[in-house]
Design an enzyme around this catalytic site. Structure first.
Site, PDB file in Angstrom:
ATOM      1  N   ARG A  79       0.850  -1.193   0.000  1.00  0.00           N
ATOM      2  CA  ARG A  79       0.000   0.000   0.000  1.00  0.00           C
ATOM      3  C   ARG A  79       0.879   1.234   0.000  1.00  0.00           C
ATOM      4  NH1 ARG A  79      -3.450  -2.244  -1.915  1.00  0.00           N
ATOM      5  NH2 ARG A  79      -5.459  -2.905  -1.099  1.00  0.00           N
ATOM      6  N   GLU A 105      -3.048   8.029  -5.548  1.00  0.00           N
ATOM      7  CA  GLU A 105      -3.238   7.355  -6.842  1.00  0.00           C
ATOM      8  C   GLU A 105      -4.435   7.970  -7.543  1.00  0.00           C
ATOM      9  OE1 GLU A 105      -3.381   3.128  -6.226  1.00  0.00           O
ATOM     10  OE2 GLU A 105      -1.493   3.108  -5.142  1.00  0.00           O
ATOM     11  N   HIS A 144      -0.551   0.256  -9.917  1.00  0.00           N
ATOM     12  CA  HIS A 144      -1.366  -0.564  -9.008  1.00  0.00           C
ATOM     13  C   HIS A 144      -2.001  -1.753  -9.761  1.00  0.00           C
ATOM     14  CE1 HIS A 144      -3.622  -0.373  -4.937  1.00  0.00           C
ATOM     15  NE2 HIS A 144      -3.499  -1.631  -5.355  1.00  0.00           N
TER      16      HIS A 144
HETATM   17  P1  NAD Z   1      -1.886 -10.574   5.273  1.00  0.00           P
HETATM   18  O1  NAD Z   1      -2.835  -9.966   6.240  1.00  0.00           O
HETATM   19  O2  NAD Z   1      -2.048 -11.989   4.866  1.00  0.00           O
HETATM   20  O3  NAD Z   1      -0.405 -10.370   5.822  1.00  0.00           O
HETATM   21  C1  NAD Z   1       0.071  -9.171   6.397  1.00  0.00           C
HETATM   22  C2  NAD Z   1       1.266  -9.532   7.273  1.00  0.00           C
HETATM   23  O4  NAD Z   1       1.829  -8.323   7.770  1.00  0.00           O
HETATM   24  C3  NAD Z   1       0.874 -10.372   8.507  1.00  0.00           C
HETATM   25  O5  NAD Z   1       1.671 -11.542   8.571  1.00  0.00           O
HETATM   26  C4  NAD Z   1       1.149  -9.443   9.690  1.00  0.00           C
HETATM   27  O6  NAD Z   1       1.623 -10.163  10.809  1.00  0.00           O
HETATM   28  C5  NAD Z   1       2.222  -8.555   9.128  1.00  0.00           C
HETATM   29  N1  NAD Z   1       2.304  -7.262   9.824  1.00  0.00           N
HETATM   30  C6  NAD Z   1       1.292  -6.494  10.289  1.00  0.00           C
HETATM   31  N2  NAD Z   1       1.779  -5.370  10.859  1.00  0.00           N
HETATM   32  C7  NAD Z   1       3.135  -5.453  10.758  1.00  0.00           C
HETATM   33  C8  NAD Z   1       4.198  -4.599  11.145  1.00  0.00           C
HETATM   34  N3  NAD Z   1       3.976  -3.452  11.776  1.00  0.00           N
HETATM   35  N4  NAD Z   1       5.460  -4.974  10.858  1.00  0.00           N
HETATM   36  C9  NAD Z   1       5.716  -6.145  10.217  1.00  0.00           C
HETATM   37  N5  NAD Z   1       4.746  -7.019   9.841  1.00  0.00           N
HETATM   38  C10 NAD Z   1       3.467  -6.656  10.099  1.00  0.00           C
HETATM   39  O7  NAD Z   1      -1.934  -9.600   3.988  1.00  0.00           O
HETATM   40  P2  NAD Z   1      -1.611  -9.965   2.467  1.00  0.00           P
HETATM   41  O8  NAD Z   1      -2.835 -10.504   1.814  1.00  0.00           O
HETATM   42  O9  NAD Z   1      -0.330 -10.717   2.389  1.00  0.00           O
HETATM   43  O10 NAD Z   1      -1.409  -8.478   1.880  1.00  0.00           O
HETATM   44  C11 NAD Z   1      -0.204  -7.745   2.133  1.00  0.00           C
HETATM   45  C12 NAD Z   1      -0.317  -6.337   1.553  1.00  0.00           C
HETATM   46  O11 NAD Z   1      -0.518  -6.395   0.134  1.00  0.00           O
HETATM   47  C13 NAD Z   1      -1.501  -5.523   2.089  1.00  0.00           C
HETATM   48  O12 NAD Z   1      -1.082  -4.181   2.275  1.00  0.00           O
HETATM   49  C14 NAD Z   1      -2.513  -5.565   0.957  1.00  0.00           C
HETATM   50  O13 NAD Z   1      -3.384  -4.462   0.993  1.00  0.00           O
HETATM   51  C15 NAD Z   1      -1.570  -5.501  -0.229  1.00  0.00           C
HETATM   52  N6  NAD Z   1      -2.147  -5.919  -1.514  1.00  0.00           N
HETATM   53  C16 NAD Z   1      -1.800  -5.170  -2.607  1.00  0.00           C
HETATM   54  C17 NAD Z   1      -2.298  -5.515  -3.849  1.00  0.00           C
HETATM   55  C18 NAD Z   1      -1.926  -4.694  -5.063  1.00  0.00           C
HETATM   56  O14 NAD Z   1      -2.701  -4.641  -6.007  1.00  0.00           O
HETATM   57  N7  NAD Z   1      -0.756  -4.090  -5.109  1.00  0.00           N
HETATM   58  C19 NAD Z   1      -3.178  -6.603  -3.965  1.00  0.00           C
HETATM   59  C20 NAD Z   1      -3.476  -7.378  -2.833  1.00  0.00           C
HETATM   60  C21 NAD Z   1      -2.945  -7.021  -1.594  1.00  0.00           C
END
Ligand code: NAD
Length: 524
Positions: free
Chosen positions: A230, A259, A277
Site C-alpha cells: 500500500r 493514486e 497498481h
Molecule cells: P496478510 O494480512 O495476509 O499479511 C500481512 C502480514 O503483515 C501479517 O503476517 C502481519 O503479521 C504482518 N504485519 C502487520 N503489521 C506489521 C508490522 N507493523 N510490521 C511487520 N509485519 C506486520 O496480507 P496480504 O494478503 O499478504 O497483503 C499484504 C499487503 O498487500 C496488504 O497491504 C494488501 O493491501 C496488499 N495488496 C496489494 C495488492 C496490489 O494490487 N498491489 C493486492 C493485494 C494485496
C-alpha cells in the site's frame, strides 16, 4: 432451483461452478433500479466492484442468503446491513496472493537486471551494453517485511532463485517461521542486511512511514526496495531524495501515497520502476476469485457453511443477551494484550468464570481474538474467521471455565505466552463498565477506557515519584493510578490513566531510568 444473480462480469469458470445447483441469471449491466426491483427473487448475488449492494437493496432482498464479492475489498457492500438481515457476506482474499507475489518478483528482476530502463534505451535506438551491468539474485539476501499470504508466496518463489531469506514480522511465531524455513530478524537488521527488500504489510498507523529517511539511509548502496502493498508505507518524499542522491539504490513501486500518480518526481529517475497498481491484475486471479466465491454461494444455497465469511451471527438470542455486557470487556482485553505483549505469541488461554459459565462463549472468544488480531492484519478479522486466522498464525488457543468469580458476576482472565514469558490480564464488569482487576497476577482495579499505560518497575522509594515527574515534564497528566506489587522492594506494576498520549520520548526517558523496566502505552 434457487436463483443466483451474477450482477458484474465474472470469469465464466465461476458460473460453471454453479451449474446444476442454481439457476444463474447473468446480468453484468444491471442498473441500480433494476437491482432494487428484482433482488427479492434471488438467494445469492455475486458482484465485483461495479454493483453497489446498498442497505436499500438488502432491505428488499427477502430471499437473499449470501452476497459474494469476487475479489477482496467489500466497500461496495453494506456489510452491517447484511449482518442485521442475517445475510452472509463472503469474499476471496486468497485469490490475488500468487499474482501479487509474481509481480514483486517481476519488479525485482526488472531492477536487478535493469530491464525496464534497457528496454527504453533500445527502443530509443541506442545500444548501450556497458551501461546496464546487472546483479544476480542468487545468494543475495531477500528481506521480507510482512509474512502473510503474499509475503510467504514471495519467499517460496525467491528460494527457486537461491536467495537467502530474512523476515521482519513481529506477529508470527518462531514455530511458523521454522515451518516456512525463514529467519526472523529485526527491522533494523533487515534494512541493513537485505540486498532486496520487499514490503507485504497492511497500511496501519504502525506501518505508515515504516520506511522513511533513517531506514533508507541504512540500506546497502546497491539494494532494491519493492512495495506492492500500500502507498504510504514508504515515505515517498524521503525515497525520492535517497534515490536521487544514490543512483545505485533502486526501487520498484506498484502503489503510491496518492493514486493515480501525477507529476511525481519519482517518474524522472532511472533507478525506479513504476507500475499503476496492477500487482493483483491477472486473468488467473480474477478466475480464481470467481471460482472461490461461486463455491461459497453453492455451499450456502445447499445449506452448508462457507469459509471466507465476513459476518455471521453465532448464538441463540438468550445466550447473546447474557453475554452482551461482556463483549466490550473481551474487546478491551484483546486490545490491551496486543498493545502490551510481544505480539508473536504461541499460546492464548482464556478462563471464564461466573454467570457466563455453562453457555457457549464462542462470540466472546472470537471478539477477543478479533481485537487482538485486527490491528496487525490486512483482511478484517471477524467473529467468523477469528479462530481460523489465529490457528493459521500458530496461536494455540485454550478456553476453560472456573467456578469462582470472586465478588463479581463473572470474570474473564486471559494469559498469553511468548518466547519464555507469560502475561496475564483479568477483567470484570462492575457497574456495567469493563474493569481490569489484575495484571500479571498483581491486583489492580481500574476502568478500561481511553489512554492508559502499564508500567513494570521495582518497588523502591522514589520510583513512583520519578514516573510522575517524567510524565509531568512531557505535559502528560495522570488521571488515575493503581499499583500492585509482589512484596516491598520487589517487582511491581502500575496501571495509569492519562489525559495525553504518552510520547516515544517520554517512554524512552522512563525506560532509561533505573528501576523502571517496561512502559507500555495503551489506547482503548
Ligand atoms: P496478510 O494480512 O495476509 O499479511 C500481512 C502480514 O503483515 C501479517 O503476517 C502481519 O503479521 C504482518 N504485519 C502487520 N503489521 C506489521 C508490522 N507493523 N510490521 C511487520 N509485519 C506486520 O496480507 P496480504 O494478503 O499478504 O497483503 C499484504 C499487503 O498487500 C496488504 O497491504 C494488501 O493491501 C496488499 N495488496 C496489494 C495488492 C496490489 O494490487 N498491489 C493486492 C493485494 C494485496
Amino acid at each position: 432451483m434457487p436463483k443466483v444473480l451474477v450482477a458484474d462480469k465474472i470469469n465464466e469458470k465461476g458460473v460453471e461452478v454453479l451449474e446444476g445447483s442454481a439457476e444463474v441469471v447473468n446480468d453484468p449491466t444491471i442498473t441500480p433500479e433494476e437491482l432494487l426491483e428484482t433482488i427479492d427473487q434471488y438467494e445469492g448475488i455475486i458482484v465485483r466492484s461495479r454493483t453497489k449492494v446498498t442497505r436499500d437493496v438488502i432491505e428488499n432482498a427477502k430471499n437473499l442468503k449470501i452476497i459474494a464479492r469476487a475479489g477482496v475489498g467489500v466497500d461496495n457492500i453494506d456489510v452491517e446491513a447484511a449482518t442485521e438481515h442475517g445475510i452472509l457476506v463472503v469474499n476471496a482474499p486468497q485469490s490475488t496472493s500468487i499474482t501479487v507475489a509474481e509481480h514483486a518478483m517481476g519488479l525485482m528482476l526488472s531492477l536487478s537486471r535493469k530491464i525496464a530502463i534497457a528496454d527504453a534505451s533500445v527502443k530509443s535506438g541506442k545500444w548501450e551494453k556497458s551501461k546496464f551491468m546487472g546483479m544476480e539474485l542468487r545468494n543475495k539476501t531477500l528481506g521480507v517485511i510482512g509474512m502473510g499470504r503474499i509475503g510467504s508466496q514471495v519467499v517460496k518463489r525467491s528460494k527457486a532463485f537461491e536467495m537467502d531469506v530474512i523476515v521482519y514480522d513481529p506477529y508470527i511465531t518462531e514455530e511458523t517461521a521454522k515451518e516456512l524455513g525463514v529467519e526472523i530478524t529485526t527491522l533494523d537488521n533487515l534494512v541493513q542486511t537485505a540486498d532486496v527488500m520487499t514490503i507485504h504489510v497492511p497500511l496501519t498507523p504502525e506501518t505508515k512511514g515504516l520506511i522513511s529517511k533513517d531506514e533508507l539511509a541504512k540500506m546497502k548502496d546497491n539494494a532494491i526496495l519493492l512495495n506492492c502493498a500500500r502507498g504510504g508505507i514508504i515515505d515517498e518524499a524521503d525515497l525520492y531524495e535517497a534515490l536521487k542522491e544514490r543512483p545505485e539504490l533502486k526501487a520498484g513501486l506498484d502503489v503510491f501515497e496518492n493514486e493515480p500518480l501525477e507529476n511525481s518526481p519519482l517518474a524522472t529517475l532511472d533507478n525506479v520502476v513504476l507500475t499503476p497498481h496492477i500487482a493483483a491484475s491477472t486473468k488467473e486471479a480474477q478466475r480464481d476469485a470467481a471460482i472461490i466465491v461461486a463455491k461459497e454461494v453453492k455451499e450456502v444455497i445447499n445449506g452448508g457453511t462457507p469459509t471466507n465469511v465476513l459476518n455471521m451471527p453465532l448464538v441463540d438470542s438468550e445466550t447473546f443477551q447474557t453475554l452482551k455486557p461482556y463483549f466490550q470487556l473481551t474487546e478491551q482485553l484483546g486490545k490491551v494484550l496486543v498493545q502490551t505483549t510481544t505480539p508473536n505469541i504461541s499460546d492464548l488461554n482464556i478462563t471464564y468464570s461466573g454467570e457466563i459459565n455453562g453457555r457457549s462463549k464462542e462470540p466472546l472468544t472470537r471478539e477477543l481474538l478479533k481485537a487482538f488480531l485486527n490491528p496487525i492484519l490486512t483482511e478484517p478479522v471477524n467473529s467468523v474467521n477469528a479462530k481460523s486466522v489465529a490457528k493459521q498464525r500458530g496461536i494455540k488457543l485454550t478456553e476453560s471455565e472456573t467456578e469462582d468469580s470472586g465478588k463479581y458476576d463473572a470474570s474473564i482472565k486471559v494469559s498469553v505466552k511468548y518466547d519464555d514469558e507469560e502475561s496475564t490480564i483479568e477483567g470484570v464488569i462492575e457497574n456495567k463498565e469493563p474493569k481490569i482487576i489484575s495484571i500479571n497476577n498483581y491486583d489492580v482495579n481500574l476502568k478500561l477506557e481511553g489512554l492508559m499505560a502499564i508500567i513494570q518497575y521495582k518497588d523502591l522509594p522514589g520510583t513512583i515519584g520519578t514516573i510522575g515527574t517524567i510524565l509531568g515534564k512531557y505535559n502528560i497528566n495522570i488521571g488515575e493510578m493503581q499499583v500492585g506489587r509482589e512484596s516491598t522492594g520487589g517487582q511491581a506494576v502500575m496501571v495509569l490513566k492519562v489525559d495525553q498520549e504518552i510520547t516515544e520520548d517520554a517512554i524512552k526517558e522512563l525506560e532509561g531510568t533505573q528501576d523502571i523496566e517496561v512502559v507500555k502505552p495503551v489506547n482503548l
